[in-house]
Each structure stands twice: as structure tokens, then as C-alpha cells.
Design a protein around this motif. Sequence first.
Motif, PDB file in Angstrom:
ATOM      1  N   ARG A   1       0.830  -1.207   0.000  1.00 11.52           N
ATOM      2  CA  ARG A   1       0.000   0.000   0.000  1.00 11.52           C
ATOM      3  C   ARG A   1       0.865   1.258   0.000  1.00 11.52           C
ATOM      4  O   ARG A   1       1.848   1.342   0.720  1.00 11.52           O
ATOM      5  CB  ARG A   1      -0.908   0.006   1.231  1.00 11.52           C
ATOM      6  N   TRP A   2       0.474   2.223  -0.828  1.00  9.65           N
ATOM      7  CA  TRP A   2       1.100   3.529  -0.982  1.00  9.65           C
ATOM      8  C   TRP A   2       2.460   3.451  -1.653  1.00  9.65           C
ATOM      9  O   TRP A   2       2.784   4.322  -2.478  1.00  9.65           O
ATOM     10  CB  TRP A   2       1.206   4.265   0.366  1.00  9.65           C
ATOM     11  N   ILE A   3       3.257   2.468  -1.302  1.00 10.39           N
ATOM     12  CA  ILE A   3       4.551   2.322  -1.992  1.00 10.39           C
ATOM     13  C   ILE A   3       4.316   2.063  -3.472  1.00 10.39           C
ATOM     14  O   ILE A   3       5.067   2.544  -4.331  1.00 10.39           O
ATOM     15  CB  ILE A   3       5.376   1.194  -1.347  1.00 10.39           C
ATOM     16  N   ASP A   4       3.254   1.309  -3.786  1.00  8.63           N
ATOM     17  CA  ASP A   4       2.965   1.025  -5.192  1.00  8.63           C
ATOM     18  C   ASP A   4       2.652   2.304  -5.957  1.00  8.63           C
ATOM     19  O   ASP A   4       3.106   2.492  -7.087  1.00  8.63           O
ATOM     20  CB  ASP A   4       1.810   0.030  -5.305  1.00  8.63           C
ATOM     21  N   ILE A   5       1.916   3.223  -5.338  1.00  8.10           N
ATOM     22  CA  ILE A   5       1.560   4.471  -6.018  1.00  8.10           C
ATOM     23  C   ILE A   5       2.788   5.356  -6.199  1.00  8.10           C
ATOM     24  O   ILE A   5       2.983   5.974  -7.250  1.00  8.10           O
ATOM     25  CB  ILE A   5       0.457   5.202  -5.227  1.00  8.10           C
ATOM     26  N   ALA A   6       3.642   5.417  -5.169  1.00 10.17           N
ATOM     27  CA  ALA A   6       4.882   6.188  -5.282  1.00 10.17           C
ATOM     28  C   ALA A   6       5.772   5.614  -6.377  1.00 10.17           C
ATOM     29  O   ALA A   6       6.429   6.360  -7.125  1.00 10.17           O
ATOM     30  CB  ALA A   6       5.616   6.202  -3.949  1.00 10.17           C
TER      31      ALA A   6
ATOM     32  N   LEU B   1     -11.015   0.311  -7.891  1.00 12.65           N
ATOM     33  CA  LEU B   1     -11.918   0.039  -6.771  1.00 12.65           C
ATOM     34  C   LEU B   1     -13.364   0.371  -7.128  1.00 12.65           C
ATOM     35  O   LEU B   1     -14.289  -0.337  -6.729  1.00 12.65           O
ATOM     36  CB  LEU B   1     -11.481   0.841  -5.542  1.00 12.65           C
ATOM     37  N   ALA B   2     -13.563   1.456  -7.877  1.00 11.75           N
ATOM     38  CA  ALA B   2     -14.921   1.835  -8.266  1.00 11.75           C
ATOM     39  C   ALA B   2     -15.549   0.790  -9.188  1.00 11.75           C
ATOM     40  O   ALA B   2     -16.764   0.581  -9.162  1.00 11.75           O
ATOM     41  CB  ALA B   2     -14.912   3.201  -8.951  1.00 11.75           C
ATOM     42  N   LEU B   3     -14.717   0.132  -9.987  1.00 12.54           N
ATOM     43  CA  LEU B   3     -15.218  -0.862 -10.938  1.00 12.54           C
ATOM     44  C   LEU B   3     -15.166  -2.283 -10.388  1.00 12.54           C
ATOM     45  O   LEU B   3     -15.549  -3.223 -11.084  1.00 12.54           O
ATOM     46  CB  LEU B   3     -14.401  -0.788 -12.236  1.00 12.54           C
TER      47      LEU B   3
ATOM     48  N   PRO C   1      -7.375  -8.237  -6.299  1.00 11.37           N
ATOM     49  CA  PRO C   1      -6.415  -9.342  -6.426  1.00 11.37           C
ATOM     50  C   PRO C   1      -4.998  -8.821  -6.669  1.00 11.37           C
ATOM     51  O   PRO C   1      -4.758  -8.023  -7.572  1.00 11.37           O
ATOM     52  CB  PRO C   1      -6.931 -10.109  -7.651  1.00 11.37           C
ATOM     53  N   GLY C   2      -4.056  -9.245  -5.823  1.00  4.45           N
ATOM     54  CA  GLY C   2      -2.673  -8.840  -5.986  1.00  4.45           C
ATOM     55  C   GLY C   2      -2.380  -7.413  -5.560  1.00  4.45           C
ATOM     56  O   GLY C   2      -1.288  -6.902  -5.798  1.00  4.45           O
ATOM     57  N   ARG C   3      -3.344  -6.733  -4.951  1.00  5.37           N
ATOM     58  CA  ARG C   3      -3.148  -5.356  -4.504  1.00  5.37           C
ATOM     59  C   ARG C   3      -3.512  -5.240  -3.027  1.00  5.37           C
ATOM     60  O   ARG C   3      -4.153  -6.107  -2.466  1.00  5.37           O
ATOM     61  CB  ARG C   3      -4.015  -4.385  -5.317  1.00  5.37           C
ATOM     62  N   GLY C   4      -3.141  -4.125  -2.391  1.00  6.32           N
ATOM     63  CA  GLY C   4      -3.404  -3.962  -0.974  1.00  6.32           C
ATOM     64  C   GLY C   4      -4.565  -3.039  -0.667  1.00  6.32           C
ATOM     65  O   GLY C   4      -4.625  -2.466   0.420  1.00  6.32           O
ATOM     66  N   TYR C   5      -5.490  -2.848  -1.629  1.00  2.49           N
ATOM     67  CA  TYR C   5      -6.572  -1.892  -1.446  1.00  2.49           C
ATOM     68  C   TYR C   5      -7.935  -2.559  -1.572  1.00  2.49           C
ATOM     69  O   TYR C   5      -8.113  -3.511  -2.328  1.00  2.49           O
ATOM     70  CB  TYR C   5      -6.485  -0.775  -2.499  1.00  2.49           C
TER      71      TYR C   5
END
Length: 474
Positions: A304-309, A354-356, A364-368
Motif C-alpha cells: 500500500r502507498w509504496i505502489d503508487i509512489a 476500486l470503483a469498478l 487481487p494482488g493489490r493492498g486496497y
Amino acid sequence: MSDKPLVVDADGTLLRTDMLLECAWKGLGTDPQGTLRAIRHLPDRAAFKAALARIAPLRIDLLPVHEEIVALVEQAKAQGREVVLASASDRSLVDPLAQRFGFDRVFASDGGKNLKGAAKARALVDAYGEQGFDYAGNDASDMEIWRHADRAIVVGRAAGAVHKLDDPVRIAGGWSPRALIKALRPHQWVKNVLLFLPMIAAHAFHFDTFLRVCLGIVAFSAAASTIYIVNDLLDIEADRLHATKKRRPFAAGTVPIPVGMAACLLLAIVALGVGAALSWQMFGVVAFYMALSLAYSMRLKRLRWIDIATLASLYTLRVVAGAAASEVYASVFMLIFIFPIFLTLGCVKRMTELALAADDKPLPGRGYARGDRGDLLNMAVLGMVGALVIFFLYSWSDQARILYPDQWLLWVALLPIAAWLYRMIRLGYFGKQDYDPIVFALRDIRGIGYLLITLSLMFYAAGLWTEWYFRLVG
């Protein structure tokens, strides 16, 4: 009508994939150290397969199948024939696959014996006798079995072995170049127009500069496609659980994994070769981009967050690459300005997903999960505000005063920039855009209008419109 047992191979025949390679790539994504340690078993193929199956067990129910072979199996069962699954894959994978399709008997590798080629042929002859069974396979190694079978059923080209058989039953298989091109995701190459930013910001509108940036785009496009293939191979199982990603070539089985691996190697050579031809600095940027992208695919995207950075950093590297390719100076202000923009777009990407999403479960495979949309929205707004503040501060810098004599027009340009970022955030939050915000932005007519207004104001502030007009009429 034959009453002999129908023996079917698993990998590439019943399945549109290879379970050994699936285990290897899943293992690299979930337990890379354990997977690499398993290589010590490689001289013993059976032990190697068993080790990988333990490290990365597969979701058998998700594996893509050849519908023609499934229909053939169902037809044989309806005729009262014994149906047999004979595979060189490890038994821990083959047994549940056999249960899924109702096979009567299983032959498989067991950790001590690798049941492939001649070994599989001996096992089947011992069980059913010479010409005592029909065999469906897809690989040149299956020639050993076809020689002892009553009827050969060949899926695809079988590496040319089909021409050595007498009157085989042919079933279409293989892959198409179009499917491989889809795996390269050429529509994503449009993101590499970011390499033009340093050239535009420095007003370096020269043909040789333009040509060098175009070559840089070739290098980055090849590098990006290399990582897209790696990412898809690592994420095969997660993609099959996704509403739209399940149609990707490797997840759907329309392109064999070995073909993807070969294409990946070739593209990496092109990317690094073109980068080195431009400059060693460009080679370094391309290599670092590929290394960071690989780290993102294997680990960072799950944090989480590291992926966006990391996403923001990968986009920013495209701008750095544009400077390295064109040999144009990229100011620190530019890099500081675009990073929060890309940070915002990274949040937009996750908000869109997330909206979709079909349910409230983590992606899947993400932290959100959907509950994180509020935090992502706050981070996106902070990125937008940060970018606007940095752009305003840039307008007071010495470089800006030299390049843009009409300083007030830069302040006016803040309005379309803010409008564009707000539009991207709003559409992402409500799931009204593409899964990739950069690709969406380059197709969004209204958004493109905001960007063109911004560019026009900056050109006017720099006096370029006037300069070009007098060149044209003079």
C-alpha cells in the motif's frame, strides 16, 4: 467407432498453458527466494516439478482449456470409453485436474520419475499394450507416444512432428501474431510521449533533437512491453480473477508462455541496445526503469502507498529519459512539479479499479479495498495542490523568467491545469475512465483541450507564437 481408452496429455493439449511454467512464474511472484532455491533440483526434472508445485500450487479451476479436447473427452465418456489423463506435470497438480474433468485414470510425474516422452510411452504400453489406446498430444516429445498409439490426435503443429504421422486427427491450436502483439500492449506506448516534455519545456524544437527523442520512445516502448509481459506472467492467476484482465493473452492461454518469454528477451535486447546507441546515460535510465518496473511487478505493487509512489516514479523516469535521449537539460522544478501529478494519477488508477470492482474484497494482488477510496481521494487532492503550488513557485524562478517573459500567463495556465487534474480525480473516483489514467488522458477530448490550452498559454508566455508567426510570414 473406437472402444479403446482415450489418453489425453495435460499441458498444451487439454490445457492452453503449461503447469510447470505457471508454477515457476507464480513462484517468482509469491516466493522468489524459494523458487530460485528450487533450481538446485533442475537436473532431476521430477524433483524440480514437485518442488515448484509445493512452492506455488495452482488454482486448477482457473486454468484455460482447449474446448475441442474437453468435447472430445466428453464424447469418449458418453461412448463408454475409458478416459485417461497422462501428464509429465507433478501428480499434485494432475490429480485435481483429472477430478475437474472426470478422468477415470491418471498417469503423472511423482517426484521420483519424470513421465515424459519415452517414459510416458512405456507406462501406457505397460497398461494398455501396443496400439491399445488413442493419444492426444501437442508436443514433439509426444512422438514417442504416438508411435505406440492406435490413433494420433494432434493439437496444433506439434513442432512439425505431425508430418511424420500416418493420418493423424488434427485439432487447431497454436497462437497468432496478433495475440502476441496484444500482449505487448502497444496502446500503452502512447504514454511515452512524456519523453517530449523536456524538449518542449526547453523550446528545443530541432529535427535532430526530435529524432533522438523518437529513438528514446522506441527504447522505452520496448522496455515497457518487456515488463508488461513479465507482469502478465507473474500475475496470470490474479488476472484470471479479474473481470477484464482475464482476457489477456497469457491468462486466456491464447499465447504460450515460452513464446512470451522469447519475446520478452528480444524486446529487452532492443530496449537496452537502442538506449546504449543514444548515450550511456540513456542506457542507464532504461536499465533502471526496467529494474524498478521488475521490482514493482514482483513485490512493490502489493504494498500500500509504496505502489503508487513507484508508479509516479516510473512515469517521472520517462521525463528523465526524454532529457537523456535529447540531451536537453531538465530542470529540477520540472521533475518536482510532475512527480505529484503522477502521484495523483497513481491514486486515480487505484480509485478507478476500486470503483469498478465487483465486490468489497481487496483487489487481487493489490493492498486496497473499497474502504480505501477516501484515503486515495485525499492523497490525490494533496498531489494536485502540491503540483499547482510548485508550478506557481517555478514561475518566480530565474529559469522561468528567462524562458517565459510574460510571467502572468503562467499564472493563468494554472487554471486549465487545475481543471484537468480535478476532472481526472473526479472521473477516477466514480470509475468513469480507463484503468490506466495516462492512456485515458490521451484519449479524453475535453482533457486534451485543457492540456492544449495550458500549452498554448505557455507558448504565448514564452513569445513562441509571435516568433513562429514572423518566421512564417517572413
